[in-house]
Design a protein around this motif. Structure first.
Motif, PDB file in Angstrom:
ATOM      1  N   VAL A   1      29.452 -27.037  32.883  1.00  0.00           N
ATOM      2  CA  VAL A   1      30.502 -27.730  32.142  1.00  0.00           C
ATOM      3  C   VAL A   1      30.333 -27.503  30.641  1.00  0.00           C
ATOM      4  O   VAL A   1      31.300 -27.211  29.929  1.00  0.00           O
ATOM      5  CB  VAL A   1      30.489 -29.237  32.470  1.00  0.00           C
ATOM      6  N   GLU A   2      29.105 -27.615  30.151  1.00  0.00           N
ATOM      7  CA  GLU A   2      28.867 -27.371  28.730  1.00  0.00           C
ATOM      8  C   GLU A   2      29.252 -25.948  28.347  1.00  0.00           C
ATOM      9  O   GLU A   2      29.886 -25.715  27.302  1.00  0.00           O
ATOM     10  CB  GLU A   2      27.400 -27.620  28.381  1.00  0.00           C
ATOM     11  N   ASP A   3      28.879 -24.980  29.172  1.00  0.00           N
ATOM     12  CA  ASP A   3      29.187 -23.581  28.852  1.00  0.00           C
ATOM     13  C   ASP A   3      30.696 -23.363  28.760  1.00  0.00           C
ATOM     14  O   ASP A   3      31.175 -22.670  27.856  1.00  0.00           O
ATOM     15  CB  ASP A   3      28.588 -22.660  29.912  1.00  0.00           C
ATOM     16  N   VAL A   4      31.441 -23.936  29.687  1.00  0.00           N
ATOM     17  CA  VAL A   4      32.892 -23.746  29.680  1.00  0.00           C
ATOM     18  C   VAL A   4      33.511 -24.357  28.427  1.00  0.00           C
ATOM     19  O   VAL A   4      34.312 -23.721  27.727  1.00  0.00           O
ATOM     20  CB  VAL A   4      33.514 -24.348  30.955  1.00  0.00           C
ATOM     21  N   LEU A   5      33.148 -25.583  28.120  1.00  0.00           N
ATOM     22  CA  LEU A   5      33.800 -26.283  27.018  1.00  0.00           C
ATOM     23  C   LEU A   5      33.375 -25.761  25.652  1.00  0.00           C
ATOM     24  O   LEU A   5      34.169 -25.786  24.698  1.00  0.00           O
ATOM     25  CB  LEU A   5      33.528 -27.781  27.116  1.00  0.00           C
ATOM     26  N   THR A   6      32.158 -25.280  25.523  1.00  0.00           N
ATOM     27  CA  THR A   6      31.673 -24.855  24.204  1.00  0.00           C
ATOM     28  C   THR A   6      31.737 -23.351  23.982  1.00  0.00           C
ATOM     29  O   THR A   6      31.591 -22.906  22.837  1.00  0.00           O
ATOM     30  CB  THR A   6      30.229 -25.335  23.972  1.00  0.00           C
ATOM     31  N   LYS A   7      31.955 -22.564  25.032  1.00  0.00           N
ATOM     32  CA  LYS A   7      31.929 -21.108  24.872  1.00  0.00           C
ATOM     33  C   LYS A   7      33.253 -20.427  25.199  1.00  0.00           C
ATOM     34  O   LYS A   7      33.348 -19.203  25.133  1.00  0.00           O
ATOM     35  CB  LYS A   7      30.819 -20.514  25.740  1.00  0.00           C
ATOM     36  N   THR A   8      34.261 -21.212  25.575  1.00  0.00           N
ATOM     37  CA  THR A   8      35.587 -20.644  25.789  1.00  0.00           C
ATOM     38  C   THR A   8      36.588 -21.450  24.982  1.00  0.00           C
ATOM     39  O   THR A   8      36.306 -22.566  24.547  1.00  0.00           O
ATOM     40  CB  THR A   8      36.001 -20.651  27.276  1.00  0.00           C
ATOM     41  N   SER A   9      37.767 -20.897  24.793  1.00  0.00           N
ATOM     42  CA  SER A   9      38.816 -21.612  24.067  1.00  0.00           C
ATOM     43  C   SER A   9      40.168 -21.041  24.470  1.00  0.00           C
ATOM     44  O   SER A   9      40.263 -19.970  25.082  1.00  0.00           O
ATOM     45  CB  SER A   9      38.621 -21.494  22.554  1.00  0.00           C
ATOM     46  N   GLY A  10      41.220 -21.771  24.106  1.00  0.00           N
ATOM     47  CA  GLY A  10      42.563 -21.318  24.417  1.00  0.00           C
ATOM     48  C   GLY A  10      42.787 -21.203  25.919  1.00  0.00           C
ATOM     49  O   GLY A  10      42.195 -21.933  26.719  1.00  0.00           O
ATOM     50  N   PRO A  11      43.650 -20.279  26.359  1.00  0.00           N
ATOM     51  CA  PRO A  11      43.907 -20.116  27.789  1.00  0.00           C
ATOM     52  C   PRO A  11      42.654 -19.803  28.605  1.00  0.00           C
ATOM     53  O   PRO A  11      42.579 -20.150  29.793  1.00  0.00           O
ATOM     54  CB  PRO A  11      44.903 -18.947  27.827  1.00  0.00           C
TER      55      PRO A  11
ATOM     56  N   ALA B   1      34.234 -26.480  19.600  1.00  0.00           N
ATOM     57  CA  ALA B   1      33.996 -27.497  20.634  1.00  0.00           C
ATOM     58  C   ALA B   1      32.514 -27.831  20.643  1.00  0.00           C
ATOM     59  O   ALA B   1      31.668 -26.947  20.523  1.00  0.00           O
ATOM     60  CB  ALA B   1      34.434 -27.001  22.003  1.00  0.00           C
ATOM     61  N   VAL B   2      32.215 -29.112  20.787  1.00  0.00           N
ATOM     62  CA  VAL B   2      30.821 -29.540  20.721  1.00  0.00           C
ATOM     63  C   VAL B   2      30.508 -30.510  21.856  1.00  0.00           C
ATOM     64  O   VAL B   2      31.355 -31.286  22.287  1.00  0.00           O
ATOM     65  CB  VAL B   2      30.488 -30.225  19.374  1.00  0.00           C
ATOM     66  N   LEU B   3      29.271 -30.417  22.335  1.00  0.00           N
ATOM     67  CA  LEU B   3      28.677 -31.469  23.154  1.00  0.00           C
ATOM     68  C   LEU B   3      27.920 -32.353  22.176  1.00  0.00           C
ATOM     69  O   LEU B   3      26.850 -31.994  21.700  1.00  0.00           O
ATOM     70  CB  LEU B   3      27.733 -30.881  24.209  1.00  0.00           C
ATOM     71  N   ALA B   4      28.487 -33.518  21.858  1.00  0.00           N
ATOM     72  CA  ALA B   4      27.977 -34.312  20.745  1.00  0.00           C
ATOM     73  C   ALA B   4      27.018 -35.407  21.169  1.00  0.00           C
ATOM     74  O   ALA B   4      26.260 -35.909  20.336  1.00  0.00           O
ATOM     75  CB  ALA B   4      29.146 -34.928  19.976  1.00  0.00           C
ATOM     76  N   ALA B   5      27.058 -35.817  22.425  1.00  0.00           N
ATOM     77  CA  ALA B   5      26.155 -36.852  22.924  1.00  0.00           C
ATOM     78  C   ALA B   5      26.088 -36.743  24.435  1.00  0.00           C
ATOM     79  O   ALA B   5      26.986 -36.164  25.069  1.00  0.00           O
ATOM     80  CB  ALA B   5      26.614 -38.244  22.501  1.00  0.00           C
ATOM     81  N   GLU B   6      25.011 -37.305  24.981  1.00  0.00           N
ATOM     82  CA  GLU B   6      24.849 -37.242  26.435  1.00  0.00           C
ATOM     83  C   GLU B   6      23.926 -38.368  26.886  1.00  0.00           C
ATOM     84  O   GLU B   6      22.896 -38.620  26.256  1.00  0.00           O
ATOM     85  CB  GLU B   6      24.274 -35.889  26.840  1.00  0.00           C
TER      86      GLU B   6
END
Length: 296
Positions: free
Chosen positions: A219-229, A274-279
């Motif tokens: 999940v982290e990889d998808v949200l922080t390493k991709t963007s747009g479509p 995009a950042v993972l800011a807390a967990e």
């Protein structure tokens, strides 16, 4: 005078309205309302930033309200109550006044209907902790005008992604879009003993299991390493991940991620930070990751 902005949002030098960020928040157990955590600190930070930037309101999709058949609903109760939460003293939430944004709710209904959805308002819906927990933590001094969008119980990822993309344009009018679900949320795989015995969901007498760690990283990889479509495509593929069903025994808490991908996955969003800011890990295997796509 209202502290929420009713004036048109300022435009950039290119005369293009700025885009508000989009949040994917993992709301976790009800104890996230009753106990302090780094996630709660980040929710408050995001709320402070939103108020500073003069948001017009909040539009949320949670994880505990869905509709049968092909329909979707928008909350239109002018005076909603709150579903009670377990293991949290009522003083933490009972007096917090919810502020439904009926005008924006109708506007969302119109936009979704125009996009082909079987959508109606729900004038009797009482709000559930997945949404008001976040609002209390983000805006402890007063709820902003808020619109709640239901899920559809078929849990089609593309259906929910399109909901986000349909409402995405409201980001240009200074509305804050939030999906509140879970990065790793499988109640059957949680370890409940510390909560039942000591009311402690943060106890970690053993590390999370490998399937939880693996999917959390995906999940982290998808949200922080991709963007747009690309973000939209990658998010839907996560439901085919080999550890997905271990991480999500039911699909409800992952539809909020689809809503976020739709709202933050246009060509205009390519390159958005995009950042993972807390967990915060709870019950050993529940991972409450807090993501923000875009920035103010």
């Amino acid at each position: 005078m209202s502290k929420y902005n009713t004036a048109p949002i300022q435009q950039s030098e290119a005369n293009t309205p700025a885009l508000t960020p989009v949040h994917f928040f993992s709301h976790g157990s009800t104890m996230m309302l009753g106990e302090e955590s780094t996630s709660a600190d980040y929710w408050k930070q995001c709320g402070d930033e939103a108020l500073k930037c003069g948001i017009k309101g909040v539009i949320m999709m949670g994880a505990h309200w869905d509709c049968i058949g092909d329909q979707i609903q928008v909350a239109t109760n002018p005076n909603p109550g709150k579903s009670p939460v377990a293991y949290v003293h009522p003083s933490k939430y009972i007096d917090y006044k919810l502020v439904p944004d009926l005008e924006t709710s109708q506007r969302c209904i119109d936009l979704l209907a125009e996009a082909g959805y079987n959508v109606t308002g729900n004038p009797t819906f009482d709000w559930i902790h997945d949404t008001y927990l976040i609002l209390i933590r983000m805006f402890p001094n007063g709820c902003p005008p808020t619109t709640l969008i239901s899920m559809n119980a078929r849990y089609d990822p593309h259906y929910h992604m399109k909901v986000g993309s349909t409402l995405r344009g409201l980001r240009k009018e200074n509305y804050l879009l939030i999906g509140t679900g879970g990065a790793v949320h499988n109640l059957y795989r949680n370890r409940w003993a510390p909560m039942l015995r000591f009311r402690d969901t943060f106890a970690q007498d053993s590390p999370p299991e490998s399937w939880a760690l693996e999917f959390r990283q995906a999940v982290e990889d998808v949200l922080t390493k991709t963007s747009g479509p690309q973000l939209r495509r990658a998010m839907t593929r996560l439901m085919k991940h080999p550890e997905y069903r271990d991480a999500h025994a039911t699909d409800d808490h992952f539809m909020a991620a689809m809503f976020v991908a739709g709202a933050a996955g246009d060509f205009e969003d390519v390159g958005a930070p995009a950042v993972l800011a807390a967990e915060t890990w709870e019950l050993t295997n529940m991972c409450n990751s807090q993501f923000t796509v875009g920035s103010w």
